[in-house]
Scaffold this motif. Structure first.
Motif, PDB file in Angstrom:
ATOM      1  N   TYR A   7       0.923  -1.182  -0.036  1.00 25.71           N
ATOM      2  CA  TYR A   7       0.007  -0.021   0.048  1.00 25.71           C
ATOM      3  C   TYR A   7       0.866   1.426  -0.045  1.00 25.71           C
ATOM      4  CZ  TYR A   7      -4.093  -2.817   1.247  1.00 25.71           C
ATOM      5  OH  TYR A   7      -5.016  -3.749   1.065  1.00 25.71           O
ATOM      6  N   HIS A   8       1.975   1.243   0.833  1.00 31.69           N
ATOM      7  CA  HIS A   8       2.741   2.423   0.963  1.00 31.69           C
ATOM      8  C   HIS A   8       3.737   2.729  -0.532  1.00 31.69           C
ATOM      9  CE1 HIS A   8       6.618   4.402   1.967  1.00 31.69           C
ATOM     10  NE2 HIS A   8       5.805   5.357   2.346  1.00 31.69           N
ATOM     11  N   ALA A   9       4.150   1.546  -0.876  1.00 28.74           N
ATOM     12  CA  ALA A   9       4.991   1.833  -2.196  1.00 28.74           C
ATOM     13  C   ALA A   9       3.934   2.292  -3.352  1.00 28.74           C
ATOM     14  CB  ALA A   9       5.578   0.677  -2.812  1.00 28.74           C
ATOM     15  N   LEU A  10       2.795   1.629  -3.323  1.00 30.89           N
ATOM     16  CA  LEU A  10       1.693   2.251  -4.312  1.00 30.89           C
ATOM     17  C   LEU A  10       1.474   3.703  -4.127  1.00 30.89           C
ATOM     18  CD1 LEU A  10      -0.396   1.509  -6.859  1.00 30.89           C
ATOM     19  CD2 LEU A  10      -1.877   0.603  -4.876  1.00 30.89           C
ATOM     20  N   ILE A 114      -3.768   2.152 -14.871  1.00 36.34           N
ATOM     21  CA  ILE A 114      -3.743   1.022 -15.163  1.00 36.34           C
ATOM     22  C   ILE A 114      -2.226   0.252 -15.010  1.00 36.34           C
ATOM     23  CG2 ILE A 114      -3.787  -0.862 -16.823  1.00 36.34           C
ATOM     24  CD1 ILE A 114      -6.402   0.371 -17.835  1.00 36.34           C
ATOM     25  N   ALA A 115      -1.253   1.209 -15.824  1.00 37.64           N
ATOM     26  CA  ALA A 115       0.167   1.109 -15.625  1.00 37.64           C
ATOM     27  C   ALA A 115       0.627   0.920 -14.215  1.00 37.64           C
ATOM     28  CB  ALA A 115       1.061   1.933 -16.786  1.00 37.64           C
ATOM     29  N   ILE A 116       0.197   1.974 -13.306  1.00 42.05           N
ATOM     30  CA  ILE A 116       0.759   2.073 -11.902  1.00 42.05           C
ATOM     31  C   ILE A 116       0.170   0.820 -11.174  1.00 42.05           C
ATOM     32  CG2 ILE A 116       0.542   3.339  -9.671  1.00 42.05           C
ATOM     33  CD1 ILE A 116       0.158   5.866 -11.612  1.00 42.05           C
ATOM     34  N   TYR A 120       1.343  -4.163  -8.807  1.00 49.35           N
ATOM     35  CA  TYR A 120       0.597  -4.467  -7.482  1.00 49.35           C
ATOM     36  C   TYR A 120      -0.551  -5.619  -7.624  1.00 49.35           C
ATOM     37  CZ  TYR A 120       3.486  -0.602  -6.284  1.00 49.35           C
ATOM     38  OH  TYR A 120       4.592   0.117  -6.164  1.00 49.35           O
ATOM     39  N   ALA A 121      -1.359  -5.235  -8.604  1.00 43.28           N
ATOM     40  CA  ALA A 121      -2.365  -6.263  -8.898  1.00 43.28           C
ATOM     41  C   ALA A 121      -2.129  -7.803  -9.380  1.00 43.28           C
ATOM     42  CB  ALA A 121      -3.486  -5.489  -9.988  1.00 43.28           C
ATOM     43  N   LEU A 122      -0.938  -7.689 -10.232  1.00 46.72           N
ATOM     44  CA  LEU A 122      -0.669  -8.898 -10.528  1.00 46.72           C
ATOM     45  C   LEU A 122       0.349  -9.765  -9.874  1.00 46.72           C
ATOM     46  CD1 LEU A 122      -1.322  -8.314 -14.550  1.00 46.72           C
ATOM     47  CD2 LEU A 122      -2.760  -9.120 -12.802  1.00 46.72           C
ATOM     48  N   ASN A 127      -2.075  -7.003  -3.756  1.00 45.78           N
ATOM     49  CA  ASN A 127      -2.598  -5.743  -3.155  1.00 45.78           C
ATOM     50  C   ASN A 127      -4.203  -5.789  -3.415  1.00 45.78           C
ATOM     51  OD1 ASN A 127      -3.769  -3.034  -2.850  1.00 45.78           O
ATOM     52  ND2 ASN A 127      -1.762  -2.410  -2.312  1.00 45.78           N
ATOM     53  N   ASP A 128      -5.034  -5.904  -2.415  1.00 52.86           N
ATOM     54  CA  ASP A 128      -6.507  -6.165  -2.762  1.00 52.86           C
ATOM     55  C   ASP A 128      -7.320  -4.828  -3.421  1.00 52.86           C
ATOM     56  OD1 ASP A 128      -6.200  -8.737  -1.844  1.00 52.86           O
ATOM     57  OD2 ASP A 128      -7.034  -8.052   0.206  1.00 52.86           O
ATOM     58  N   ILE A 129      -6.694  -3.773  -2.907  1.00 50.21           N
ATOM     59  CA  ILE A 129      -7.475  -2.438  -3.422  1.00 50.21           C
ATOM     60  C   ILE A 129      -6.816  -2.429  -4.923  1.00 50.21           C
ATOM     61  CG2 ILE A 129      -7.195  -0.076  -3.426  1.00 50.21           C
ATOM     62  CD1 ILE A 129      -7.296  -0.374  -0.341  1.00 50.21           C
ATOM     63  N   ALA A 130      -5.579  -2.604  -5.083  1.00 48.49           N
ATOM     64  CA  ALA A 130      -5.102  -2.559  -6.383  1.00 48.49           C
ATOM     65  C   ALA A 130      -5.630  -3.724  -7.401  1.00 48.49           C
ATOM     66  CB  ALA A 130      -3.357  -2.779  -6.183  1.00 48.49           C
ATOM     67  N   ARG A 131      -5.783  -4.861  -6.929  1.00 54.22           N
ATOM     68  CA  ARG A 131      -6.313  -5.632  -7.717  1.00 54.22           C
ATOM     69  C   ARG A 131      -7.735  -5.274  -8.044  1.00 54.22           C
ATOM     70  NH1 ARG A 131      -7.123 -10.840  -4.616  1.00 54.22           N
ATOM     71  NH2 ARG A 131      -8.828  -9.376  -3.508  1.00 54.22           N
ATOM     72  N   ASP A 132      -8.634  -4.965  -7.148  1.00 50.61           N
ATOM     73  CA  ASP A 132     -10.065  -4.702  -7.549  1.00 50.61           C
ATOM     74  C   ASP A 132     -10.054  -3.607  -8.509  1.00 50.61           C
ATOM     75  OD1 ASP A 132     -10.738  -6.754  -5.919  1.00 50.61           O
ATOM     76  OD2 ASP A 132     -11.334  -5.333  -4.151  1.00 50.61           O
TER      77      ASP A 132
END
Length: 299
Positions: A7-10, A114-116, A120-122, A127-132
């Motif tokens: 989360y912090h890095a994102l 999407i690029a950011i 984190y999503a894949l 990261n659950d937030i990033a994935r959703d």
């Protein structure tokens, strides 16, 4: 800070993207305060107690009523103008960003988000937030880009039309698009190539699969005469360009009127029935020439 599954890095990458969009380098973040919906600003980041990042978050809607300028003005009472970063985030599509840029806002698009989010999503431990959020944005993106791989003979979604019109904007400079409401349910429209002759303005408009030749008449007393005269002019000009231009089913009266249409779908296709953009643009250029001929013959 404690590691919390990316989360912090994102968050840091997102803040860096906001500053980068505004042509700046992000500072080292020593403190961060997030304010939501304060003075109607969607999100306000206060960094290191002196930098303000004003985020206008849009999901298909667009700016209105001078709201962007008002947000900036309200922030200048708390921060110096040089310490305010203005960013407009659009997760869908928008026909023009002229007013956004005119108000001094930088743009962050869906594709940039999407690029950011993607790493984190894949990741193996996503990261659950990033994935959703990534799943939501990629679904929108797939719909927008579907005009490329969906046969022209099928019904395109509103987002597919928007994606197609965005592609046209790159090839037909000066065009604009947007949703046009009407009693029949409305349509996604694209309009461009304005000219003036014989007391009215002429332009071209795509009403999804229909190419319309339009006139705009400010003087009510001349509308009927011009509405009745222009179809024949355009039909004749169409013959000269080997385009089958015909009268619309009904000639309606108003300031903006459709006075002729292309008889068939203007979209050209390849052997698989998919959109051929270059051939489609060539056909639309011929429609511009038809309008040129009709206007020149009656200037």
């Amino acid at each position: 800070m404690r590691k919390t599954n990316g989360y912090h890095a994102l968050g840091v990458q997102f803040v860096e993207a906001l500053f980068r969009a505004d042509g700046r380098s992000a500072p080292e973040i020593l403190s961060l305060v997030v304010e939501r919906q304060k003075k109607s600003i969607d999100v306000l980041l206060i960094i290191n107690e002196r930098l303000a990042v004003c985020i206008e978050d849009k999901a298909g809607s667009i700016e209105h009523s001078g709201q962007l300028a008002r947000y900036f003005e309200s922030l200048t009472r708390r921060f110096t103008a040089a310490d305010i970063v203005r960013v407009y985030v659009q997760t869908f599509e928008q026909g023009t960003y002229e007013a956004v840029r005119g108000a001094g806002y930088a743009l962050v698009s869906r594709k940039e988000l999407i690029a950011i989010l993607k790493p984190y999503a894949l990741s193996p431990e996503p990261n659950d937030i990033a994935r959703d959020f990534y799943s939501r944005l990629t679904s929108i993106d797939h719909d927008v880009e579907s005009y490329r791989h969906q046969p022209v003979s099928t019904k395109w979604s509103p987002l597919a039309w928007q994606g197609f019109f965005c592609a046209l904007q790159l090839r037909l400079p000066g065009g604009m698009w947007g949703y046009v409401p009407n009693r029949a349910g409305g349509f996604q429209g694209y309009w461009w190539y304005w000219k003036k002759a014989q007391g009215c303005e002429q332009y071209l408009q795509l009403e999804e699969e229909t190419l319309c030749f339009k006139i705009s008449v400010n003087q009510p007393e001349t509308r009927a005469e011009l509405r009745n005269a222009w179809p024949a002019r355009l039909i004749e000009a169409g013959r000269a360009e080997a385009l089958d231009v015909t009268r619309p089913r009904r000639l309606r009266s108003g300031q903006a009127m459709t006075v002729a249409v292309l008889a068939a779908d203007y979209r050209a296709t390849d052997n698989a029935g998919l959109i051929d953009m270059e051939a489609t643009v060539a056909r639309l250029r011929k429609a511009e020439t038809v309008l040129d001929r009709a206007s020149a013959n009656n200037a």
